[in-house]
Design an enzyme around this catalytic site. Structure first.
Site, PDB file in Angstrom:
ATOM      1  N   GLU A 133       0.874  -1.183   0.000  1.00  0.00           N
ATOM      2  CA  GLU A 133       0.000   0.000   0.000  1.00  0.00           C
ATOM      3  C   GLU A 133       0.908   1.229   0.000  1.00  0.00           C
ATOM      4  OE1 GLU A 133      -2.830   0.265   3.300  1.00  0.00           O
ATOM      5  OE2 GLU A 133      -2.670   2.441   3.282  1.00  0.00           O
ATOM      6  N   GLU A 138      -2.215  11.853   2.814  1.00  0.00           N
ATOM      7  CA  GLU A 138      -3.000  11.323   3.924  1.00  0.00           C
ATOM      8  C   GLU A 138      -2.766  12.152   5.175  1.00  0.00           C
ATOM      9  OE1 GLU A 138      -2.173   7.317   5.215  1.00  0.00           O
ATOM     10  OE2 GLU A 138      -4.239   7.016   5.849  1.00  0.00           O
TER      11      GLU A 138
END
Ligand SMILES: *[C@@H]1O[C@H](CO)[C@@H](O)[C@H](O)[C@H]1NC(C)=O
Ligand SMILES: *[C@@H]1O[C@H](CO)[C@@H](O)[C@H](O)[C@H]1NC(C)=O
Length: 322
Positions: A133, A138
């Site tokens: 990932e 974020e």
């Protein structure tokens, strides 16, 4: 023999040179998002106070909205929720195509901000965490700056020596299950009085460009704010068919393969864009309180619909180069 050695050296040199060159394979803007992505109307895997809706519902409720050069993706900002209601409606879209070695440029004018928000632009393989990932953008509760992270299966480490990047490494073990899912993150370094890479700071500067380059031996993430004078022309205008990432300067974040075999830790990835509310990170007591947010995250999300007016992504476009 000599000639062979020479031609091998030449082909190694050539592959080095061409390793950082890519051709445009997709230019996604406005309504193209509906062709390039599908909606995932699943319960939030990160346990947030959110309900991800399907495509028709998103368009009917105007949670996604496209013009020729704009794609908006947002959470509902009008509904007052009772504790027994399902979570606030929001959107999670996943690219139809998968990518391995590629470069993607995300031209964003605005990203979701506010207490309870957990926006993310990321890529992920089908078999988590073994296929990896990569979190490009974020953060939670408008806490700046951006943190880019990599999560993998076991036996993927980053060197403890400094990497050639402007960000600060926050961990060297990328294994999701050994780090309480923190992975190996890189916190962007920027002027604390003029933050630009995330949340309200990003939005005040009309956003900018994020880029991810993935090869079989490294990952690089760059960020340029809208008013940055050093934005490479091929990033800023996106008109050229080819790009040359080796000329883009020192990235904000770099992951190398010294202690991590990339082909065995990263499978084909889909691009994901989502806006979670509360949940494992944003709703976590300390992350929420440290951000100066009131009540509990769930109570705040339930009872303050209007504050989610600013909880939206505005994409000018995404360009993919392979
Ligand atoms: C839908 O959202 C867009 C972008 O936020 C906005 O410009 C438009 O007015 C909205 N449409 C309706 C019917 O509310
Ligand atoms: C770091 O990367 C930049 C840009 O790619 C390059 O010009 C520079 O020489 C590198 N520095 C080191 C110490 O490798």
């Amino acid at each position: 023999m000599k000639l062979l050695a020479f031609s091998i050296a030449l082909s190694i040199a050539a592959s080095r040179v061409f390793a950082a060159r890519y051709s445009k394979s997709a230019d996604i803007s406005g309504p193209d998002f509906y062709e390039a992505f599908h909606f995932e109307n699943l319960p939030d895997p990160t346990h947030g106070r959110v309900t991800y809706v399907d495509g028709p519902t998103a368009q009917r409720l105007n949670l996604t909205y496209a013009t020729q050069d704009t794609f908006i993706l947002r959470a509902d900002y009008t509904t007052y929720l009772k504790p027994s209601d399902p979570g606030r409606k929001s959107v999670r879209i996943v690219s139809n195509k998968q990518y391995t070695t590629f470069t993607a440029v995300f031209d964003m004018r605005h990203m979701p901000e506010g207490c309870g928000t957990w926006p993310a632009v990321w890529t992920v393989g089908a078999n988590w965490p073994n296929e990896g990932e990569i979190d490009i953008v974020e953060g939670v509760n408008s806490m700046m700056p951006n943190i880019a992270s990599v999560h993998t299966g076991s036996h993927c480490q980053m060197p403890s020596t400094s990497r050639n990047m402007t960000g600060d490494a926050s961990g060297t073990n990328c294994a999701a299950y050994e780090t309480d899912n923190a992975g190996c993150g890189v916190k962007f370094v920027e002027d604390v009085n003029d933050p630009i890479s995330f949340g309200p700071g990003f939005n005040t500067h009309q956003g900018g460009w994020y880029a991810l380059e993935r090869t079989n031996s490294y990952l690089k993430i760059w960020f340029w704010s809208r008013s940055d004078r050093a934005v490479p022309h091929e990033v800023k205008f996106g008109r050229t068919k080819t790009i040359h990432t080796e000329s883009w300067g020192v990235p904000a974040a770099v992951w190398t393969d010294d202690l991590c075999n990339f082909p065995s830790h990263f499978g084909p990835h889909n691009i994901v864009i989502n806006l979670a509310l509360c949940g494992d990170w944003a709703g976590n007591y300390w992350a929420y309180k440290q951000s100066g947010c009131p009540d509990t995250c769930e109570v705040f999300v339930n009872t303050n619909p209007a504050t989610f007016y600013a909880a939206y992504f505005d994409f000018a476009g995404i360009r993919i180069y392979t």
